[in-house]
Design an enzyme around this catalytic site. Structure first.
Site, PDB file in Angstrom:
ATOM      1  CB  SER A 184     -29.932  19.872  38.210  1.00 13.08           C
ATOM      2  OG  SER A 184     -31.199  20.027  38.764  1.00 13.08           O
TER       3      SER A 184
ATOM      4  CE  LYS B 193     -31.930  18.670  41.422  1.00 10.67           C
ATOM      5  NZ  LYS B 193     -32.927  18.649  40.367  1.00 10.67           N
TER       6      LYS B 193
ATOM      7  CB  VAL C 249     -32.181  24.779  34.369  1.00  7.31           C
ATOM      8  CG1 VAL C 249     -33.126  23.607  34.261  1.00  7.31           C
ATOM      9  CG2 VAL C 249     -32.131  25.333  35.780  1.00  7.31           C
TER      10      VAL C 249
ATOM     11  CE1 TYR D 252     -32.592  21.069  44.664  1.00  2.17           C
ATOM     12  CE2 TYR D 252     -33.982  23.009  44.493  1.00  2.17           C
ATOM     13  CZ  TYR D 252     -33.419  21.895  43.921  1.00  2.17           C
ATOM     14  OH  TYR D 252     -33.660  21.599  42.601  1.00  2.17           O
TER      15      TYR D 252
ATOM     16  CE1 TYR E  58     -33.143  18.661  34.996  1.00  2.00           C
ATOM     17  CE2 TYR E  58     -32.024  19.285  32.983  1.00  2.00           C
ATOM     18  CZ  TYR E  58     -32.238  19.451  34.327  1.00  2.00           C
ATOM     19  OH  TYR E  58     -31.547  20.406  35.012  1.00  2.00           O
TER      20      TYR E  58
HETATM   21  N1  GLU Z   1     -32.817  25.241  41.006  1.00  2.00           N
HETATM   22  C1  GLU Z   1     -33.496  24.579  39.939  1.00  2.00           C
HETATM   23  C2  GLU Z   1     -34.862  24.141  40.372  1.00  2.00           C
HETATM   24  O1  GLU Z   1     -34.989  23.666  41.439  1.00  2.00           O
HETATM   25  C3  GLU Z   1     -32.682  23.401  39.506  1.00  2.00           C
HETATM   26  C4  GLU Z   1     -33.266  22.800  38.295  1.00  2.00           C
HETATM   27  C5  GLU Z   1     -32.291  22.053  37.454  1.00  2.00           C
HETATM   28  O2  GLU Z   1     -31.178  22.482  37.166  1.00  2.00           O
HETATM   29  O3  GLU Z   1     -32.732  20.967  37.058  1.00  2.00           O
HETATM   30  O4  GLU Z   1     -35.841  24.249  39.694  1.00  2.00           O
END
Ligand code: GLU
Length: 324
Positions: free
Chosen positions: A83, A86, A278, A208, A260
């Site tokens: 993430s 992002k 994650v 993604y 989160y």
């Molecule tokens: N590829 C992970 C998902 O989409 C990313 C989650 C993350 O790092 O928050 O669930």
């Protein structure tokens, strides 16, 4: 472990605060304290490739606004940034779309799990922020409206920002998420049914999964995002990556939504804007001073690295550096 200082870059003058603290020694203390928390978290089993990682690893890299780097531990081990990617998509989207991005995605903390479907349905497919998965998909959809071959675009962007050719996309992780990312498919189809995305679901998710599978080191990450600590100007590239206005706003979004569902707890303990993934990485910004990247694979219940959060908390306690 030995804290190390590298001054490969001839950036700006070091800030006054940094002249008064001994970062190599501080990093040694931080590593010693944080690694006693090995074994307290869990690897993310919902992405099987990530559950295979050796858990007892720890790295922390700092890049200052003067372009100096300080490191300790496993800072040259590449890991899945998940993430944290992002942030890359958000920078691209803000640069490409400007303010109109905010008619597609909100700027409020979600108070729900990062891949929750429930809130998205209640709120008619407008995701709360660009850092939950639904918000990241909408943000990415806006980027896809402007670029072709997104995997190459995001890979090149990550390499450019970190000045590192070793940044790669881990195809095993792409494939793993393609096969197991059922909740992400559900989110994308829900967004599509509310007509909130334009790209076909499979294309959007392929993009993604590629960005999530970027593989970078702590050293790379601290360089890549140091511009956010420096009004958008990268001291390494000696050019603006985002405007000062956008840098401030991205930091604000990280502070309110980057960690989160425990963003409040993190703000209480650390007091810095940050984005985690994650894969166990966290990027934290000390505005005006530095970007810190920390990594250790085991996660707490919210999805944040246990040892990483502890390291940032200890760092902010010892140095007094926080935005408050
Ligand atoms: N590829 C992970 C998902 O989409 C990313 C989650 C993350 O790092 O928050 O669930």
């Amino acid at each position: 472990m030995n804290g190390q200082r590298h001054s490969r870059f001839n950036g700006r003058r070091q800030s006054r605060v940094l002249e008064t603290i001994n970062l190599p020694i501080i990093l040694e203390h931080v590593a010693e304290a944080a690694t006693t928390f090995y074994g307290r978290g869990k690897l993310p089993e919902y992405i099987p490739e990530l559950a295979e990682i050796e858990p007892n690893q720890f790295g922390m890299a700092i890049t200052t606004v003067a372009g100096e780097q300080y490191t300790i531990g496993d800072v040259d081990v590449a890991f899945s940034i998940q993430s944290i990617s992002k942030l890359l998509a958000l920078i691209l989207a803000m640069n490409l779309e400007g303010e109109s991005l905010w008619s597609h995605v909100g700027r409020e903390p979600s108070g729900t799990r990062f891949n929750s479907l429930v809130q998205l349905e209640y709120e008619q497919g407008i995701p709360r922020n660009p850092f939950i998965n639904a918000g990241a998909l909408v943000t990415l959809d806006r980027v896809l409206a402007h670029v072709r071959d997104y995997p190459s675009v995001v890979l090149d962007f990550a390499r450019f920002l970190s000045m590192s050719d070793s940044v790669a996309i881990d195809s095993a992780i792409v494939e793993c998420e393609r096969q197991t990312g059922h909740t992400n498919y559900a989110l994308a189809y829900l967004l599509r049914s509310f007509r909130r995305i334009e790209a076909p679901v499979t294309e959007l998710l392929a993009a993604y999964f590629h960005q999530c599978a970027l593989s970078m080191t702590c050293r790379d990450l601290s360089r890549a995002f140091v511009a956010l600590a420096n009004g958008g100007l990268s001291p390494i590239l000696e050019e603006a990556v985002v405007t000062a206005r956008h840098a401030k706003r991205i930091n604000s979004l990280m502070l309110t939504s980057g960690m989160y569902d425990s963003v409040g707890n993190f703000a209480y303990r650390v007091g810095l804007p940050a984005k985690s993934g994650v894969g166990g990485g966290i990027v934290a910004i000390v505005p005006g001073h530095m970007c810190i990247a920390v990594w250790s694979p085991e996660l707490d219940l919210s999805g944040n690295s246990v040892v990483g959060v502890r390291a940032l908390e200890t760092f902010s306690e010892i140095t007094g550096l926080s935005i408050f």
